[in-house]
Motif scaffolding. Structure first.
Motif, PDB file in Angstrom:
ATOM      1  N   GLN A  54       0.929  -1.201   0.062  1.00 34.08           N
ATOM      2  CA  GLN A  54       0.079  -0.073   0.025  1.00 34.08           C
ATOM      3  C   GLN A  54       0.834   1.359   0.020  1.00 34.08           C
ATOM      4  O   GLN A  54       0.393   2.285   0.564  1.00 34.08           O
ATOM      5  CB  GLN A  54      -1.035  -0.090   1.104  1.00 34.08           C
ATOM      6  N   TYR A  95      -3.007   8.557 -12.444  1.00 32.87           N
ATOM      7  CA  TYR A  95      -4.076   9.250 -13.317  1.00 32.87           C
ATOM      8  C   TYR A  95      -4.890   9.901 -12.198  1.00 32.87           C
ATOM      9  O   TYR A  95      -4.928   9.509 -10.915  1.00 32.87           O
ATOM     10  CB  TYR A  95      -4.747   7.858 -13.895  1.00 32.87           C
ATOM     11  N   THR A  97      -7.876  10.498 -10.021  1.00 30.88           N
ATOM     12  CA  THR A  97      -8.976   9.878  -9.504  1.00 30.88           C
ATOM     13  C   THR A  97     -10.340  10.198  -9.992  1.00 30.88           C
ATOM     14  O   THR A  97     -11.136   9.502  -9.945  1.00 30.88           O
ATOM     15  CB  THR A  97      -8.492   9.609  -7.972  1.00 30.88           C
ATOM     16  N   ILE A 132     -14.713  -5.389 -14.076  1.00 33.02           N
ATOM     17  CA  ILE A 132     -13.471  -4.840 -13.410  1.00 33.02           C
ATOM     18  C   ILE A 132     -12.302  -5.588 -14.132  1.00 33.02           C
ATOM     19  O   ILE A 132     -12.299  -6.706 -14.183  1.00 33.02           O
ATOM     20  CB  ILE A 132     -13.323  -4.911 -12.130  1.00 33.02           C
ATOM     21  N   THR A 157      -3.318  -0.861  -5.987  1.00 33.53           N
ATOM     22  CA  THR A 157      -3.833   0.508  -5.995  1.00 33.53           C
ATOM     23  C   THR A 157      -3.555   1.529  -4.852  1.00 33.53           C
ATOM     24  O   THR A 157      -3.979   1.083  -3.776  1.00 33.53           O
ATOM     25  CB  THR A 157      -5.334   0.481  -6.429  1.00 33.53           C
ATOM     26  N   ILE A 158      -3.109   2.436  -5.218  1.00 37.14           N
ATOM     27  CA  ILE A 158      -2.887   3.539  -4.198  1.00 37.14           C
ATOM     28  C   ILE A 158      -3.464   4.830  -4.368  1.00 37.14           C
ATOM     29  O   ILE A 158      -3.202   5.300  -5.413  1.00 37.14           O
ATOM     30  CB  ILE A 158      -1.417   3.610  -3.689  1.00 37.14           C
ATOM     31  N   VAL A 159      -4.157   5.146  -3.464  1.00 32.47           N
ATOM     32  CA  VAL A 159      -4.703   6.524  -3.810  1.00 32.47           C
ATOM     33  C   VAL A 159      -4.122   7.623  -2.735  1.00 32.47           C
ATOM     34  O   VAL A 159      -3.925   7.418  -1.711  1.00 32.47           O
ATOM     35  CB  VAL A 159      -6.350   6.513  -3.207  1.00 32.47           C
ATOM     36  N   LYS A 161      -4.539  11.208  -1.553  1.00 38.35           N
ATOM     37  CA  LYS A 161      -5.709  12.423  -1.563  1.00 38.35           C
ATOM     38  C   LYS A 161      -4.885  13.698  -1.775  1.00 38.35           C
ATOM     39  O   LYS A 161      -5.553  14.616  -2.237  1.00 38.35           O
ATOM     40  CB  LYS A 161      -6.581  12.258  -0.254  1.00 38.35           C
ATOM     41  N   THR A 166      -4.303   8.584  -8.250  1.00 31.58           N
ATOM     42  CA  THR A 166      -4.228   7.170  -8.002  1.00 31.58           C
ATOM     43  C   THR A 166      -3.183   6.390  -9.028  1.00 31.58           C
ATOM     44  O   THR A 166      -2.931   6.898  -9.903  1.00 31.58           O
ATOM     45  CB  THR A 166      -5.556   6.542  -8.268  1.00 31.58           C
TER      46      THR A 166
ATOM     47  N   ILE B 105      -5.116  -5.571   1.529  1.00 28.74           N
ATOM     48  CA  ILE B 105      -6.685  -5.134   1.629  1.00 28.74           C
ATOM     49  C   ILE B 105      -7.254  -6.409   1.621  1.00 28.74           C
ATOM     50  O   ILE B 105      -8.287  -6.729   2.533  1.00 28.74           O
ATOM     51  CB  ILE B 105      -6.807  -4.221   0.578  1.00 28.74           C
ATOM     52  N   TYR B 171     -10.088  -1.502  -2.536  1.00 31.96           N
ATOM     53  CA  TYR B 171      -9.335  -2.339  -3.425  1.00 31.96           C
ATOM     54  C   TYR B 171      -9.762  -2.177  -4.750  1.00 31.96           C
ATOM     55  O   TYR B 171      -8.794  -2.114  -5.836  1.00 31.96           O
ATOM     56  CB  TYR B 171      -9.578  -3.905  -3.118  1.00 31.96           C
ATOM     57  N   VAL B 172     -11.074  -1.781  -5.160  1.00 26.71           N
ATOM     58  CA  VAL B 172     -11.387  -1.773  -6.752  1.00 26.71           C
ATOM     59  C   VAL B 172     -11.228  -0.096  -7.020  1.00 26.71           C
ATOM     60  O   VAL B 172     -10.679   0.087  -8.234  1.00 26.71           O
ATOM     61  CB  VAL B 172     -12.835  -2.199  -6.798  1.00 26.71           C
ATOM     62  N   TYR B 173     -11.326   0.726  -6.092  1.00 31.22           N
ATOM     63  CA  TYR B 173     -11.428   2.177  -6.634  1.00 31.22           C
ATOM     64  C   TYR B 173     -10.409   2.891  -5.961  1.00 31.22           C
ATOM     65  O   TYR B 173     -10.178   4.009  -6.289  1.00 31.22           O
ATOM     66  CB  TYR B 173     -12.968   2.742  -6.418  1.00 31.22           C
ATOM     67  N   GLY B 174      -9.659   2.312  -5.215  1.00 31.89           N
ATOM     68  CA  GLY B 174      -8.784   3.269  -4.431  1.00 31.89           C
ATOM     69  C   GLY B 174      -9.227   3.898  -3.221  1.00 31.89           C
ATOM     70  O   GLY B 174      -8.422   4.183  -2.300  1.00 31.89           O
ATOM     71  N   GLU B 175     -10.695   4.144  -3.059  1.00 31.83           N
ATOM     72  CA  GLU B 175     -11.085   4.709  -1.895  1.00 31.83           C
ATOM     73  C   GLU B 175     -12.522   4.266  -1.713  1.00 31.83           C
ATOM     74  O   GLU B 175     -13.216   3.564  -2.829  1.00 31.83           O
ATOM     75  CB  GLU B 175     -11.025   6.296  -2.024  1.00 31.83           C
ATOM     76  N   SER B 179     -14.377   6.299   3.568  1.00 28.12           N
ATOM     77  CA  SER B 179     -13.086   7.065   3.393  1.00 28.12           C
ATOM     78  C   SER B 179     -13.506   8.230   3.767  1.00 28.12           C
ATOM     79  O   SER B 179     -14.399   9.035   3.310  1.00 28.12           O
ATOM     80  CB  SER B 179     -12.287   7.055   2.410  1.00 28.12           C
TER      81      SER B 179
END
Lengths: 271, 230
Positions: A54, A95, A97, A132, A157-159, A161, A166, B105, B171-175, B179
């Motif tokens: 992560q 990219y 988000t 997906i 995948t790491i977001v 903020k 992302t 995750i 996991y799928v969308y990042g948030e 959140s």
């Protein structure tokens, strides 16, 4: 009483089995810079790219990057980075988000022929509700690409903020060892035409807009930073750690349930 | 074939009903036994409301349990990333288990799904004994401690499922939808509130049980002394 002893012994045994494994997992994060239509894919020693930590690996702060309009929203700008060593090719896709639901890349792209039948690509994200993509795909003309898990694409995948980006960190073997069917093997000196697309920019994409990935044996000079030493953990140890956590918490719950059953048995006999 | 995403509606929906019915039944029973419900409100509450809510909670609890087991299986299949995997593809299942263990995750989801299931099983064991075996009309005819730990187990189980669903979004969308929500976001992967919360809940249940046992013991001893004096 005897039943109680057996139940407690079983529970302790399960707890002990779960605690036989141990591991430490550390992670680092990163930032970057650059632009153009070609990207040098440098060779890297000990990249320490860990999937599942992560965190964006530190090596990317030293790697060249390529700005990709298809991955960009209003702000900030999306980009890609590629590196390789003798075993794997590594990539970082960044990219926006808020503006984009899926991103993709087509390898060995041909100008004027998007999503060429038989080409290999990577797509991440949700292309339509419930559909997906998890990495490897095979294109079949301008139709929905078919998943190609034999590519063996590992990613996380790491977001972030704070930047609104992302990150998708990717690892794939240089050579997939696939003997039949659509395949793409990377080499340390190849030049590869690629096409990037996303949910924001694919139908209006210029079919002649290609980028070039120029694999080279030149080695990436990793920027040294006066930081504390970082240790990364092999994936097997991470798996063992996670298994331990699941077993420990599972046995705690099981312990409570067994104690409850035993108490109800005692209560029932007394009443 | 993505099977996990459409299957989560069954156990999340069913257990949401379980949690709501348990909440309502617990408080109606609690207030009614202490005559704290205003007469004007009591007119709208049927005498069997508590038993009916408890019954609905039990049925949806069983539906949720079946749903979560199926959803977990499909989740492992989807995690295998095998294209067009058959639901009966056991090798894909084992590959999925391996992929889950390698991902922070997904292993978080597996861990707290196990705990959530065990919490609902805990509540189910209580109901099985007091309602099915002892033939009470509902769990709310039991000692107040039994009612408290029953309701507590259901809420803990539902909380675990909510957090697991939030982790799926990450996991799928990042948030996820959770959140950014204070406290709830600390229960998600990367947070540090889940373990202390569950440990505190378990300790609270133990405190209630011990206090009930000790108070009944003290009462018995007092009665025995009073009878000896007489």
């Amino acid at each position: 009483m005897r039943t109680m002893k057996i139940i407690i012994s079983l529970s302790l045994l399960i707890l002990f089995m779960g605690s036989c494994f141990s591991a430490n997992v550390n992670a680092v994060s990163a930032t970057t810079s650059q632009s153009g239509t070609s990207l040098q894919v440098l060779n890297v020693n000990n990249p320490n790219v860990v999937i599942g930590d992560q965190a964006v690996s530190k090596v990317w702060s030293s790697a060249p990057k390529l700005a990709v309009p298809a991955f960009s929203g209003n702000t900030p700008d999306g980009y890609v980075q590629f590196l390789h060593d003798s075993n794997n090719v590594y990539a970082l896709f960044a990219y926006d988000t808020n503006a984009i639901q899926w991103i993709g890349v087509e390898f060995n792209a041909t100008a004027g022929v998007p999503m060429k039948d038989g080409n290999i690509g990577w797509i991440f994200g949700e292309s339509s509700p419930g559909n997906i993509y998890y990495g490897g795909v095979t294109f079949a003309g301008e139709t929905t690409p078919a998943p190609n898990p034999q590519q063996g694409v590992s990613f996380e995948t790491i977001v972030d903020k704070s930047t609104g980006l992302t990150y998708i960190e990717i690892v794939r073997a240089m050579n997939t060892s696939i003997s039949s069917g659509p395949n793409l093997d990377f080499t340390s000196t190849m030049n590869l035409n690629v096409r990037f697309a996303s949910s924001k920019l694919h139908k209006t994409l210029n079919p002649n807009e290609l980028y070039s990935l120029d694999f080279t044996t030149s080695t990436l000079q990793i920027k040294t930073e006066p930081t504390t030493t970082v240790s990364t953990t092999p994936i097997d140890v991470i798996k063992a750690q996670h298994l331990q956590d699941i077993l420990v918490w599972g046995s705690v719950g099981l312990f409570f349930n067994l104690i409850l059953i035993n108490m109800l048995i005692i209560y029932h006999r007394r009443s | 074939m993505v099977l996990h995403a459409p299957s989560i509606i069954f156990h999340l929906g069913a257990w949401a009903v379980t949690a709501v019915c348990t909440f309502l039944a617990f408080w109606i029973s609690f207030l009614d036994k202490r005559d704290l419900i205003p007469t004007q409100v009591k007119r709208f509450i049927h005498p069997d409301t508590v038993a009916r809510l408890d019954y609905v909670a039990a049925i949806t609890g069983v539906v949720g349990l079946a749903g979560v087991l199926a959803s977990a299986y499909f989740g492992f299949l989807d995690a295998s990333q095998v294209a067009n995997e058959s639901p009966l593809d056991i090798m894909a299942f084992f590959k999925g288990v391996e992929n889950v263990l390698g991902n922070n995750i997904l292993s978080f989801k597996a861990q707290w799904t196990v705990v959530g299931i065990e919490a609902f099983v805990f509540a189910g064991i209580l109901r099985l004994y007091f309602v099915t075996i002892k033939r009470q009309s509902s769990i709310y005819d039991s000692h107040y401690v039994v009612q408290i730990i029953y309701a507590e187990a259901i809420f803990v189980g539902y909380l675990c499922m909510t957090v697991v669903a939030g982790a799926g979004g990450i996991y799928v969308y990042g948030e996820s939808l959770l959140s950014g929500i204070p406290i709830l976001e600390d229960l998600l992967p990367g947070g540090n509130l889940m373990a202390p919360l569950l440990v505190a809940t378990g300790l609270l249940a133990i405190v209630f049980i011990l206090s009930a046992i000790l108070s009944e013991r003290a009462e018995e001893m007092a009665n025995a002394k009073a009878e000896n004096k007489i």
